[in-house]
Design an enzyme around this catalytic site. Sequence first.
Site, mmCIF file in Angstrom:
data_model
loop_
_atom_site.group_PDB
_atom_site.id
_atom_site.type_symbol
_atom_site.label_atom_id
_atom_site.label_comp_id
_atom_site.label_asym_id
_atom_site.label_seq_id
_atom_site.Cartn_x
_atom_site.Cartn_y
_atom_site.Cartn_z
ATOM 1 N N LYS A 1 5.617 -3.663 -9.920
ATOM 2 C CA LYS A 1 5.067 -2.768 -8.896
ATOM 3 C C LYS A 1 6.176 -1.853 -8.409
ATOM 4 O O LYS A 1 7.320 -2.293 -8.273
ATOM 5 C CB LYS A 1 4.509 -3.649 -7.775
ATOM 6 C CG LYS A 1 4.049 -2.922 -6.530
ATOM 7 C CD LYS A 1 3.396 -3.916 -5.542
ATOM 8 C CE LYS A 1 3.197 -3.299 -4.175
ATOM 9 N NZ LYS A 1 2.659 -4.238 -3.188
ATOM 10 N N ASP B 1 2.777 -10.603 -3.888
ATOM 11 C CA ASP B 1 3.619 -9.428 -4.131
ATOM 12 C C ASP B 1 5.005 -9.698 -3.555
ATOM 13 O O ASP B 1 5.181 -9.758 -2.344
ATOM 14 C CB ASP B 1 3.026 -8.186 -3.457
ATOM 15 C CG ASP B 1 1.744 -7.698 -4.135
ATOM 16 O OD1 ASP B 1 1.035 -8.547 -4.712
ATOM 17 O OD2 ASP B 1 1.471 -6.489 -4.073
ATOM 18 N N LYS C 1 1.520 -1.802 -11.162
ATOM 19 C CA LYS C 1 0.937 -1.395 -9.879
ATOM 20 C C LYS C 1 1.818 -0.360 -9.185
ATOM 21 O O LYS C 1 2.816 -0.717 -8.586
ATOM 22 C CB LYS C 1 0.745 -2.626 -8.980
ATOM 23 C CG LYS C 1 0.234 -2.264 -7.571
ATOM 24 C CD LYS C 1 -0.018 -3.497 -6.710
ATOM 25 C CE LYS C 1 -0.328 -3.121 -5.273
ATOM 26 N NZ LYS C 1 -0.471 -4.278 -4.380
#
Lengths: 303, 292
Positions: free
Chosen positions: A203, A140, A239
Amino acid sequence: MSKTKLIYQNNPSPSVDQVGILDRINRITSRSIKNETKVQGLKMALNMIDLTTLEGADTEKKVIQLCNKAQHLHDAYPNLPTVAAVCVYPNFVKTAKNALKGSNIKVAAVATAFPSGQSSSEIKLLDTKLAVDNGADEVDMVISRGKFHSGEYHFVFDEIAAIKEACGKARLKVILETGELGSFDKVRKASDIAIEAGADFIKTSTGKISPAATLPVTLVMLEAIKDYYYKTGIQIGMKPAGGISNAKLALQYLLLVKETLGKDWLNNQWFRFGASSLANDLLMQIVKQETGIYQSKDYFSKD
Amino acid sequence: MRLEVLKTYKIYIGGKFPRTESGRYYTPKIKNEGLGNICLSSRKDFRNAVVAARGAFGAWSGATAYNKSQVLYRIAEMLEGRKAQFIAELIQQGSSKSQAEKEVAVSVDRIIYYAGWCDKYTQIFSAVNPVASSHFNFTSPEPTGVVSIITPEDTSLIGLVSSIIPVIVSGNTCVVLASESKPLCAVTFAEVLNSSDVPGGVVNILTGNTKELLSHMASHMDVNAFLYARGIAKEQTEIQKNAVENLKRVVVRDFSDVYSSSHENPYYIEDFVEMKTTWHPIEVIGAAGSGY
């Protein structure tokens, strides 16, 4: 590397109809999901969680405990799915990998000078390499919001592309930190850049900034994913992370995904929740549906 | 001639006055005259109230005894100040004027009585225990947690006050189901609570149907105790059965003599506390004597 280098094309992003987005969300949130559908949804949401601990105070033991929780969500209730992944800082990847051995749960690591992203490209690449070498299945990363605001889109693009390359087989989630972007139009722009630069997932947030994930901002990002899919046929994951702590809200996210992208996205390959307290609320709701009795936090493990 | 406006009485959850999420209402009647539009609360209202009560528990149980005492005293003051409205409502619900005046007066006095106990009940119920090892061993009461309360059906104010106040003295928070046929004072009392420094969520008041809410009030895992103030054997049994789930403490109290001084009683505070015993190591008690 023989691969052709990705070049930033500076394609214009469509502007976002703010009123339309908010109206759509209003309609989503006024709906109600009940009974078997609700239970299905709750279990699905549980299976999409990236169980996260990203604190300065994290210790190996805390990470091991979290991994244990990931595998044994609530053993008193049989046949529950596990969460999708455990999300930790890069230095805990090995610990998490060991603790999760034998399960299907992935290990995700935040990298690139998380959460601010304020560091040199070398440091960010090294950070990524540390995570990947330790065995992270997913990375991430955060984008450079400062550069993005200064209009240096090519820089942001190149950085994502470079990190993607450093990830190798690990899937890359690109955190836009929408709470710092300021407008839906900028969220859309950042989504487009991230997707074109090779993100496997986009995300919303690090969870360190408020507002974190919201339904409207998620819808804007889902629209970007949809447009890219229509253009290229390539699926990108989504996400939302941060601030999603109750089951009802999680179900609304699932509705939004289903109705924007379709059921192909309704699995943890393509949709994730970045959350920690959400898991227990989902569990409490599942047990409530089963027994008819409202539950208490006292009877569920904390993490 | 003007048409009278029938007040809509709303419920009280977390320091706010929402309508029931179910959107339902009922109109209780006394001598064929409608009392008002009263919320018919659902189990989801109850669930929300428990969340509010749990949220308020930390701060209320942690407030100093002195502060709790002041807050309770303030409730009495505010109630006294709105005496006229309570008397009018009691008359509307079938009391005579003298009965109504007595009911309000006793209610105010009762709150003041319990306000005085806030910083005293721990002394009465605590103990230093003799033990055979080198420990200083003492027991002291702590609030139980969130309490479900079903108030007496036949009185509107005095039963409500007498059931709520001793529960919150020690720092518990509560979710209260008011009298179904005489609910007016419960909602007006919520307005008194709301304007008298009682933190939101400490007392939550619902109106509605007992049958519908009873099992949820008794089974909710996040409720730690139950005060039942009506003498219906069937309902008692249902509460006891449901309370087994998380071993709730169930107290069934007789309110038929609610005006008598037996309801001014520190043991009613003790009903909703847990006794904590602490073993505090001390140096070995030698020939020199006590290790205290």
